[in-house]
Design a protein around this motif. Structure first.
Motif, short mmCIF file in Angstrom:
data_model
loop_
_atom_site.label_atom_id
_atom_site.label_comp_id
_atom_site.label_asym_id
_atom_site.label_seq_id
_atom_site.Cartn_x
_atom_site.Cartn_y
_atom_site.Cartn_z
N ARG A 1 -6.32 29.94 -40.67
CA ARG A 1 -5.44 30.48 -41.69
C ARG A 1 -5.75 31.97 -41.82
N THR A 2 -4.82 32.72 -42.31
CA THR A 2 -4.83 34.19 -42.47
C THR A 2 -4.64 34.92 -41.15
N PHE A 3 -4.65 34.21 -40.02
CA PHE A 3 -4.31 34.86 -38.75
C PHE A 3 -2.79 34.91 -38.63
N ASP A 4 -2.29 36.01 -38.09
CA ASP A 4 -0.84 36.19 -37.99
C ASP A 4 -0.19 35.16 -37.07
N PHE A 5 1.11 34.96 -37.26
CA PHE A 5 1.91 34.21 -36.30
C PHE A 5 1.88 34.99 -34.99
N ASN A 6 1.70 34.28 -33.90
CA ASN A 6 1.43 34.97 -32.63
C ASN A 6 2.58 35.89 -32.21
N PRO A 7 2.31 37.18 -32.07
CA PRO A 7 3.39 38.12 -31.73
C PRO A 7 3.86 38.04 -30.29
N THR A 8 3.16 37.30 -29.43
CA THR A 8 3.63 37.15 -28.04
C THR A 8 4.68 36.04 -27.91
N LEU A 9 4.86 35.26 -28.96
CA LEU A 9 5.83 34.18 -28.89
C LEU A 9 7.25 34.74 -28.75
N MET A 10 7.97 34.14 -27.84
CA MET A 10 9.37 34.43 -27.52
C MET A 10 9.54 35.79 -26.82
N LYS A 11 8.47 36.36 -26.34
CA LYS A 11 8.57 37.61 -25.56
C LYS A 11 8.86 37.27 -24.09
N GLY A 12 9.52 38.19 -23.40
CA GLY A 12 9.77 38.04 -21.97
C GLY A 12 10.89 37.07 -21.65
N ARG A 13 10.85 36.54 -20.42
CA ARG A 13 11.95 35.70 -19.92
C ARG A 13 11.54 34.25 -19.67
N HIS A 14 10.26 33.97 -19.78
CA HIS A 14 9.77 32.63 -19.42
C HIS A 14 9.80 31.68 -20.60
N LYS A 15 9.94 30.39 -20.28
CA LYS A 15 9.88 29.35 -21.30
C LYS A 15 8.47 29.27 -21.88
N GLN A 16 8.41 28.90 -23.16
CA GLN A 16 7.12 28.78 -23.83
C GLN A 16 7.04 27.49 -24.64
N VAL A 17 5.87 26.89 -24.61
CA VAL A 17 5.53 25.76 -25.47
C VAL A 17 4.50 26.25 -26.48
N VAL A 18 4.66 25.87 -27.74
CA VAL A 18 3.79 26.35 -28.81
C VAL A 18 2.68 25.33 -29.06
N GLU A 19 1.44 25.79 -29.05
CA GLU A 19 0.28 24.95 -29.30
C GLU A 19 -0.04 24.91 -30.80
N VAL A 20 -0.27 23.69 -31.31
CA VAL A 20 -0.58 23.51 -32.74
C VAL A 20 -1.71 22.49 -32.86
N GLN A 21 -2.72 22.83 -33.65
CA GLN A 21 -3.85 21.94 -33.85
C GLN A 21 -3.65 21.10 -35.10
N CYS A 22 -3.76 19.78 -34.94
CA CYS A 22 -3.57 18.86 -36.07
C CYS A 22 -4.88 18.52 -36.75
N GLN A 23 -5.96 18.43 -35.98
CA GLN A 23 -7.29 18.21 -36.55
C GLN A 23 -7.96 19.58 -36.59
N ARG A 24 -7.82 20.27 -37.70
CA ARG A 24 -8.17 21.68 -37.78
C ARG A 24 -9.68 21.87 -37.64
N GLU A 25 -10.11 22.44 -36.51
CA GLU A 25 -11.53 22.49 -36.19
C GLU A 25 -12.33 23.37 -37.15
N TYR A 26 -11.68 24.36 -37.76
CA TYR A 26 -12.40 25.24 -38.69
C TYR A 26 -12.20 24.83 -40.14
N GLU A 27 -11.38 23.82 -40.36
CA GLU A 27 -10.99 23.46 -41.72
C GLU A 27 -11.06 21.96 -41.94
N GLY A 28 -12.22 21.39 -41.63
CA GLY A 28 -12.50 20.01 -42.03
C GLY A 28 -12.35 18.94 -40.99
N LYS A 29 -11.55 19.17 -39.95
CA LYS A 29 -11.39 18.20 -38.87
C LYS A 29 -10.93 16.82 -39.35
N GLY A 30 -10.17 16.79 -40.43
CA GLY A 30 -9.66 15.52 -40.94
C GLY A 30 -10.60 14.83 -41.90
#
Length: 589
Positions: free
Chosen positions: A262-291
């Motif tokens: 948290r407090t880190f910006d939304f990634n500014p490289t997302l949707m840049k360029g011409r290539h397809k992108q898949v967005v990575e998202v962590q569900c078991q937050r390793e720095y915030e309790g891990k569930g």
């Protein structure tokens, strides 16, 4: 007469059904992938998310295997040199056993209708191979180098043998920058990115040619690396603009500018360029309790985190909703479990399941709102209607509480300060005199120093108490939740109490360290306040430990030590306990 009227409306009804179905299909992400990120060097994670049938049921269409026994470590290199893994050797037996496991994983995924992809660290090669060809593939520092033509030839051969050995493998997920060798005893390796952008271009062209073009398989190239590929738009563009697009070549980008904080910006490289992108998202937050405690993040991931609308406004995009219609958006990849090191270890996946469910089902139809998918989770899990409002409030409040308890909503907060608390560790306020890579000790000292100089230290401590009060509310709300699965119902309550006790410990720990810090600066300590806070702190630890002792479903507990990147304990003796004990000696003497 009724039948005649109904027949008149039938074409309209069919057209509406077709339109709705087509709209839903057009809103479905191309890739909805999941991965259980096992802790390197530890026993494999037991999880429902290892079952591809479970993933298929929850809307996923691809499974990423990441047990750090890489598929390219499960080949013999016989065509290069049969002495690398000699017949009859223990090493060859290990490779053959690893290959059987890879084949079984692929077969099981395909049986469930899922695509099978293997997480792949580059460079990882057999130790014997490196020994035999060291002069041809290593640089002057002994590192395997893509500047050496033989290294490229060996990787070309490796990729061919890989897909000859596992012809049903659908593709690879490529990681550079970090190389984990914990689970591959007969292999060695290092980061291939030695020439910045040029190294990425060289590796990408090799992968594109050998895998995407020749083999018609997928390459998911993770931008997670070091040097700018992940979070510097210009660096990213300098690389990808030199690579021709291909339908089998997709880039994977974390939604955060940096790691999953948290407090880190939304990634500014997302949707840049011409290539397809898949967005990575962590569900078991390793720095915030891990569930271990409630931490619902999908409202923020899909719609934008609270801080993005207040003290950290984003220059471009701020959420998945902002990019879902972009031509580069190709899907999502959830880390349902894992990330980081050691604990806390959980016995119930409820909070991971919630985050993963909302992400995967939203990706299945991105025209839905996050709260619509959230409601569907409550319905499918048999949550009583009377519990819906309390559960929604609890989950949204958890995100606000984590922000203030772990990080901060204060405008002056520096995002580099988040590292004081990570995995299962709580750092202290002592300065770091023995700096080690990824060592968290000293982070709070820097933070306290700047807040003290600006007259904000008391406000920073009060924010921790504000977080603790939110956790008190969360624990009360948890008692109102009624759900079909009674073990989940119990875990909601136990984990909410876990969060309440942990963040009250943090608040009192910060209070003690701040009072002591001020005393260090002025040479005058408020012993009465220190004594009162220490008594509360000690009692909270006792209650926290009692919660674990009396509840088998409770996650393992946090430890008052500073994280350090060194197995097997991943901590040193400095930390919150050491800092509190320093002031304990002052207060009670």
């Amino acid at each position: 007469m009724f039948k005649t009227k109904a027949s008149l409306f039938l074409p309209l009804i069919l057209w509406m059904a077709f339109t709705l179905r087509t709209a839903a299909q057009s809103s479905k992400a191309q890739y909805i992938l999941d991965m259980v990120h096992n802790n390197p060097g530890e026993e494999l994670t037991v999880s429902a998310f290892n079952n591809p049938a479970y993933l298929q049921k929850n809307g996923y269409n691809g499974q990423v295997f990441n047990d750090f026994t890489f598929a390219h470590a499960a080949i013999t290199f016989d065509k290069l040199n049969p002495d690398i893994f000699p017949f009859g050797s223990v090493a060859r037996e290990w490779v053959n056993n690893a290959a059987n496991k890879v084949k079984a994983n692929i077969q099981k995924a395909h049986k469930a209708g899922m695509k099978a992809y293997y997480f792949t660290d580059i460079i990882v090669l057999p130790k014997k191979l490196v020994e035999l060809y060291r002069n041809d593939i290593c640089d002057a520092n002994g590192k395997i180098s893509f500047k050496r033509p033989k290294t490229i030839d060996i990787h070309r051969l490796m990729l061919n043998e890989l897909f000859d050995t596992f012809p049903d493998l659908d593709g690879l997920v490529i990681r550079t920058g970090e190389t984990y060798l914990n689970n591959v005893p007969y292999h060695t390796g290092n980061n291939p990115i030695t020439q910045g952008e040029a190294s990425h271009v060289k590796l990408l062209n090799l992968l594109r040619e050998e895998v995407c073009v020749k083999r018609h398989k997928k390459i998911f190239y993770r931008t997670w690396s070091f040097g700018g590929m992940h979070d510097d738009p210009q660096y990213y563009l300098n690389v990808v603009n030199q690579i021709n697009t291909h339908p089998n070549l997709v880039f994977m980008v974390k939604h955060t500018k940096g790691d999953y904080h948290r407090t880190f910006d939304f990634n500014p490289t997302l949707m840049k360029g011409r290539h397809k992108q898949v967005v990575e998202v962590q569900c078991q937050r390793e720095y915030e309790g891990k569930g271990a405690y409630p931490n619902y993040v999908m409202n923020g991931v899909i719609s934008g985190f609270e801080e993005y609308n207040v003290n950290r406004p984003q220059k471009e995009f701020k959420s998945l909703n902002d990019i879902r219609h972009h031509p580069n958006f190709a899907g999502v990849w959830s880390w349902s479990r894992g990330g980081g090191w050691v604990g806390p270890y959980i016995a119930n996946e409820f909070w991971c399941r919630l985050n993963a469910y909302v992400l995967s089902h939203w990706a299945g139809n991105t025209s839905q709102t996050e709260d619509q998918v959230f409601k569907q989770f409550m319905i499918e899990n048999g949550m009583s209607q009377s519990s819906h409002s309390a559960f929604r409030q609890l989950c949204l409040l958890s995100a606000r509480a984590v922000l203030r308890g772990h990080d901060s909503a204060m405008p002056t907060f520096n995002s580099e300060w988040v590292w004081w608390m990570r995995d299962e560790f709580l750092a202290g306020s002592a300065p770091n005199k023995d700096s080690t890579a990824f060592d968290s000790e000293g982070t709070l000292y820097k933070q306290f120093t700047q807040y003290y100089q600006k007259g904000l230290l008391k406000a920073a401590v009060e924010e921790k108490f504000e977080a603790a009060r939110k956790w008190d509310t969360i624990a009360r709300l948890s008692m109102k939740i009624k759900i079909r699965n009674k073990s989940d119902e119990e875990y909601i309550r136990v984990s909410s109490t876990y969060g309440r006790l942990l963040y009250n410990i943090i608040a009192e720990g910060w209070n003690i360290m701040a009072i002591g810090f001020e005393g260090d600066k002025t040479s005058t300590y408020d012993k009465a306040k220190l004594k009162a806070a220490i008594i509360k702190y000690d009692n909270l630890w006792l209650a926290y430990q009692k919660l674990k002792a009396n509840n088998p479903t409770c996650a393992t507990l946090y430890k008052p030590y500073a994280f350090v990147y060194k197995a097997p304990t991943y901590h040193k003796e400095l930390g919150m306990a050491a800092s509190v004990n320093k002031y304990r000696q002052i207060a009670f003497n």
